[in-house]
Design a protein around this motif. Structure first.
Motif, short mmCIF file in Angstrom:
data_model
loop_
_atom_site.label_atom_id
_atom_site.label_comp_id
_atom_site.label_asym_id
_atom_site.label_seq_id
_atom_site.Cartn_x
_atom_site.Cartn_y
_atom_site.Cartn_z
N THR A 1 0.84 -1.20 0.00
CA THR A 1 0.00 0.00 0.00
C THR A 1 0.87 1.25 0.00
OG1 THR A 1 -1.81 -1.12 1.14
CG2 THR A 1 -1.76 1.28 1.28
N TYR A 2 1.91 1.25 0.80
CA TYR A 2 2.86 2.37 0.79
C TYR A 2 3.53 2.50 -0.58
CZ TYR A 2 2.59 2.75 5.92
OH TYR A 2 2.16 2.94 7.21
N LEU A 3 3.94 1.37 -1.14
CA LEU A 3 4.61 1.39 -2.44
C LEU A 3 3.67 1.91 -3.53
CD1 LEU A 3 7.02 0.77 -4.25
CD2 LEU A 3 6.21 -1.61 -4.39
N GLU A 4 2.42 1.49 -3.49
CA GLU A 4 1.45 1.92 -4.49
C GLU A 4 1.31 3.45 -4.46
OE1 GLU A 4 -1.58 1.22 -7.51
OE2 GLU A 4 0.14 0.09 -6.73
N LYS B 1 2.89 7.16 -7.51
CA LYS B 1 2.25 8.39 -8.01
C LYS B 1 1.52 8.14 -9.34
CE LYS B 1 5.22 11.71 -5.64
NZ LYS B 1 5.75 10.76 -4.66
N GLY B 2 0.91 6.97 -9.45
CA GLY B 2 0.09 6.66 -10.61
C GLY B 2 0.85 6.26 -11.86
N LYS B 3 2.13 5.98 -11.74
CA LYS B 3 2.95 5.65 -12.91
C LYS B 3 3.50 4.23 -12.80
CE LYS B 3 4.43 10.49 -13.33
NZ LYS B 3 5.59 11.40 -13.36
N ASP B 4 4.05 3.74 -13.93
CA ASP B 4 4.65 2.41 -13.92
C ASP B 4 6.17 2.47 -13.83
OD1 ASP B 4 5.39 3.22 -16.45
OD2 ASP B 4 4.56 1.49 -17.49
N ALA B 5 6.69 3.66 -13.53
CA ALA B 5 8.13 3.86 -13.35
C ALA B 5 8.32 4.94 -12.30
CB ALA B 5 8.80 4.25 -14.66
N PHE B 6 9.42 4.86 -11.58
CA PHE B 6 9.70 5.84 -10.54
C PHE B 6 10.66 6.92 -11.01
CE2 PHE B 6 8.48 1.88 -8.52
CZ PHE B 6 7.59 2.29 -7.54
N THR B 7 11.36 6.66 -12.12
CA THR B 7 12.33 7.60 -12.65
C THR B 7 12.17 7.69 -14.16
OG1 THR B 7 14.06 5.94 -13.05
CG2 THR B 7 13.97 6.93 -10.83
N SER B 8 12.93 8.58 -14.77
CA SER B 8 12.80 8.79 -16.21
C SER B 8 13.22 7.57 -17.02
CB SER B 8 13.61 10.01 -16.65
OG SER B 8 14.97 9.90 -16.23
N PHE C 1 -2.91 -3.86 -6.43
CA PHE C 1 -2.06 -2.67 -6.50
C PHE C 1 -1.70 -2.40 -7.96
CE2 PHE C 1 -1.52 -5.02 -2.57
CZ PHE C 1 -1.85 -4.05 -1.63
N PRO C 2 -2.61 -1.77 -8.72
CA PRO C 2 -2.47 -1.69 -10.18
C PRO C 2 -1.21 -1.00 -10.69
CG PRO C 2 -4.22 -0.24 -9.39
CD PRO C 2 -3.84 -1.13 -8.25
N ASN C 3 -0.78 0.06 -10.04
CA ASN C 3 0.41 0.76 -10.53
C ASN C 3 1.68 -0.04 -10.23
OD1 ASN C 3 -1.06 3.05 -11.47
ND2 ASN C 3 -1.28 3.68 -9.35
#
Length: 215
Positions: free
Chosen positions: A137-140, A144-151, A179-181
């Motif tokens: 839940t924290y990770l989801e 921030k609604g994306k499938d990547a955390f960086t560029s 946890f869809p994202n």
């Protein structure tokens, strides 16, 4: 950058993330898939700084121990591997820490190919029913609604996290479904050519079977 040599047992566990990181970032690497009978002589040799594997042998910096340090080494020597800027580097570092937390939780309760009865069944059940969903839940939220955390989407932190999430999916396949994202992040990296090469046993490590037993 000179070629490097990675050594770990022929299982996922703590060697999976480094293998994936080395392959994903185009490092020139070779590997020794260590059999159990080969561990004693290696440990006695004094080559392992802390008496354990994985280790990465490098020409420039000697022998590097600890899986996280190995991945951070890649982050330092391969442009962009630790993020495109300081902000992304901080995100990558946080994901490295989170991956360690997930793995530590598994290690306390989940049966392995070596220890088939590690914790009482009710503790294992509670881990998957309570602890894992709480952390996911924290990770989801962190996605921030994306499938990547960086560029790039493949910083060392993202790859380390993916390596542990994959081992969790092998144990409990539906664990990411709510946890869809996070699942989109998992699926994106799963389908990358370098990931498939490692999973299919085509990287220098060869075949890397699961360490934890499924539920």
């Amino acid at each position: 950058m000179s070629p490097v040599h990675f050594t770990y047992f022929g299982i996922m566990a703590k060697g999976f993330g480094p293998a994936l990181t080395l392959e994903s970032h185009g490092v020139d690497w070779k590997a020794t898939s260590l059999a159990l009978e080969g561990w004693g002589p290696l440990k006695e040799s004094g080559k392992c700084p802390f008496g354990q594997v994985p280790i990465l042998e490098t020409e420039e910096y000697g022998v590097i121990a600890q899986s996280t340090a190995i991945m951070q080494y890649v982050g330092r020597v391969k442009e962009g591997a630790a993020g495109a800027n300081i902000a992304e580097g901080i995100i990558s570092d946080q994901l490295l820490g989170l991956a360690d937390d997930f793995f530590a939780g598994l290690s306390k309760v989940q049966p392995t190919i070596f220890v088939k009865e590690k914790a009482p069944a009710d503790q294992v059940k509670a881990h998957w029913a309570e602890a894992v969903p709480k952390m996911l839940t924290y990770l989801e939220a962190f996605t921030k609604g994306k499938d990547a955390f960086t560029s790039s989407g493949i910083t060392v932190g993202e790859l380390s996290l993916w390596g542990v999430l994959h081992q969790m999916v092998l144990i409990e396949p539906p664990c990411l479904d709510a946890f869809p994202n996070t699942k989109a992040f998992y699926t994106r990296i799963l389908n990358l050519p370098a990931t498939q090469k490692v999973l299919k046993g085509e990287s220098p490590m060869g075949n890397i079977p699961a360490y934890f037993l499924p539920n």
